[in-house]
Design a protein around this motif. Structure first.
Motif, PDB file in Angstrom:
ATOM      1  N   ALA A   4      26.248 -58.816  -3.441  1.00  0.00           N
ATOM      2  CA  ALA A   4      25.160 -59.801  -3.494  1.00  0.00           C
ATOM      3  C   ALA A   4      23.995 -59.347  -4.375  1.00  0.00           C
ATOM      4  N   ASP A   5      24.113 -58.168  -4.991  1.00  0.00           N
ATOM      5  CA  ASP A   5      23.057 -57.616  -5.859  1.00  0.00           C
ATOM      6  C   ASP A   5      21.741 -57.399  -5.123  1.00  0.00           C
ATOM      7  N   GLY A  17      23.404 -47.764 -16.282  1.00  0.00           N
ATOM      8  CA  GLY A  17      24.649 -47.997 -16.999  1.00  0.00           C
ATOM      9  C   GLY A  17      25.615 -46.848 -16.839  1.00  0.00           C
ATOM     10  N   VAL A  18      26.888 -47.189 -16.684  1.00  0.00           N
ATOM     11  CA  VAL A  18      27.925 -46.170 -16.512  1.00  0.00           C
ATOM     12  C   VAL A  18      28.619 -45.896 -17.843  1.00  0.00           C
ATOM     13  N   LEU A  19      29.173 -46.919 -18.455  1.00  0.00           N
ATOM     14  CA  LEU A  19      29.869 -46.750 -19.725  1.00  0.00           C
ATOM     15  C   LEU A  19      29.067 -47.289 -20.901  1.00  0.00           C
ATOM     16  N   ALA A  42      23.499 -48.819  -6.873  1.00  0.00           N
ATOM     17  CA  ALA A  42      23.569 -50.249  -7.185  1.00  0.00           C
ATOM     18  C   ALA A  42      22.204 -50.853  -7.466  1.00  0.00           C
ATOM     19  N   SER A  43      21.125 -50.114  -7.205  1.00  0.00           N
ATOM     20  CA  SER A  43      19.786 -50.634  -7.499  1.00  0.00           C
ATOM     21  C   SER A  43      19.409 -50.443  -8.964  1.00  0.00           C
ATOM     22  N   PHE A  44      20.280 -49.792  -9.748  1.00  0.00           N
ATOM     23  CA  PHE A  44      20.094 -49.686 -11.195  1.00  0.00           C
ATOM     24  C   PHE A  44      20.816 -50.849 -11.875  1.00  0.00           C
ATOM     25  N   PRO A  45      20.268 -51.373 -12.961  1.00  0.00           N
ATOM     26  CA  PRO A  45      21.058 -52.343 -13.734  1.00  0.00           C
ATOM     27  C   PRO A  45      22.274 -51.642 -14.328  1.00  0.00           C
ATOM     28  N   GLY A  96      24.155 -44.829   1.600  1.00  0.00           N
ATOM     29  CA  GLY A  96      22.836 -44.843   0.996  1.00  0.00           C
ATOM     30  C   GLY A  96      22.880 -44.484  -0.487  1.00  0.00           C
ATOM     31  N   ILE A  97      23.719 -43.513  -0.837  1.00  0.00           N
ATOM     32  CA  ILE A  97      23.858 -43.118  -2.241  1.00  0.00           C
ATOM     33  C   ILE A  97      24.401 -44.278  -3.071  1.00  0.00           C
TER      34      ILE A  97
END
Length: 199
Positions: free
Chosen positions: A100-101, A158-160, A38-41, A32-33
């Protein structure tokens, strides 16, 4: 007085029991986490790190447990096969959903009307600062209209590199710098919706 079991004996006893009340719910929480991240761009750094760490530890525990069980308790695997395959099925499901986004698409679909309403009254070539205001299911830092394209800077996305959402009724070029859009690169999500990435 009976001797205390050794570490090896405890491992064998632990691995001889099928995954149960704690392990499988923990796998579900980790899944779930990761789906939420993954629901963030461009994902979300904190939840991605937490989900990856938790999922990695659970995967290592599951591999160790299965390895020992295959050596000393194969009948237990056959007897409780459904419980043994549940965690791998959860992992495969998460990977398929993320590739699959689907988490991001679902969040955009639920927020589309609110996002478009937020950007509707912004003049062209203008940025409206929102400072984390909740719009639909997203917290937005700002909304920009540029060349008939709406861009939304999403808090925590965003991560980086910085990521956000974009809406354009005209198709946008993807994976390249679009003339007039600065140092942004777009990736298509669904319909008129895109993710933008700032370099």
């Amino acid at each position: 007085m009976a001797d205390r079991p050794t570490v090896g004996q405890r491992l064998i006893s632990w691995a001889s029991r099928p995954p149960g009340r704690l392990y499988l719910p923990a796998c579900t929480v980790a899944a779930g986490i990761l789906v939420y991240s993954a629901s963030f761009p461009g994902w979300n750094l904190i939840t991605l790190g937490l989900g990856a760490l938790t999922g990695g530890l659970l995967a290592a525990m599951g591999a160790l447990r299965l390895g020992i069980a295959l050596t000393v308790a194969r009948p237990m695997i056959l007897r409780y096969w459904l419980r043994w395959i549940t965690a791998p099925l959860i992992a495969v499901g998460v990977i398929g959903v993320v590739l699959a986004d689907l988490p991001l698409q679902a969040r955009i679909n639920a927020s589309a009307d609110a996002l478009l309403e937020a950007g509707a009254d912004i003049p062209d070539e203008t940025t409206l600062e929102l400072h984390g205001e909740r719009v639909g299911l997203f917290n937005l830092e700002s909304a920009t209209v540029h060349d008939e394209t709406m861009r939304f800077a999403v808090s925590g996305a965003g991560v980086l590199r910085t990521h956000g959402l974009a809406y354009s009724e005209e198709p946008l070029e993807t994976d390249v710098f679009v003339p007039g859009h600065g140092n942004l690169v777009y990736a298509h999500i669904d319909g008129p919706w895109y993710v933008w990435l700032e370099y």
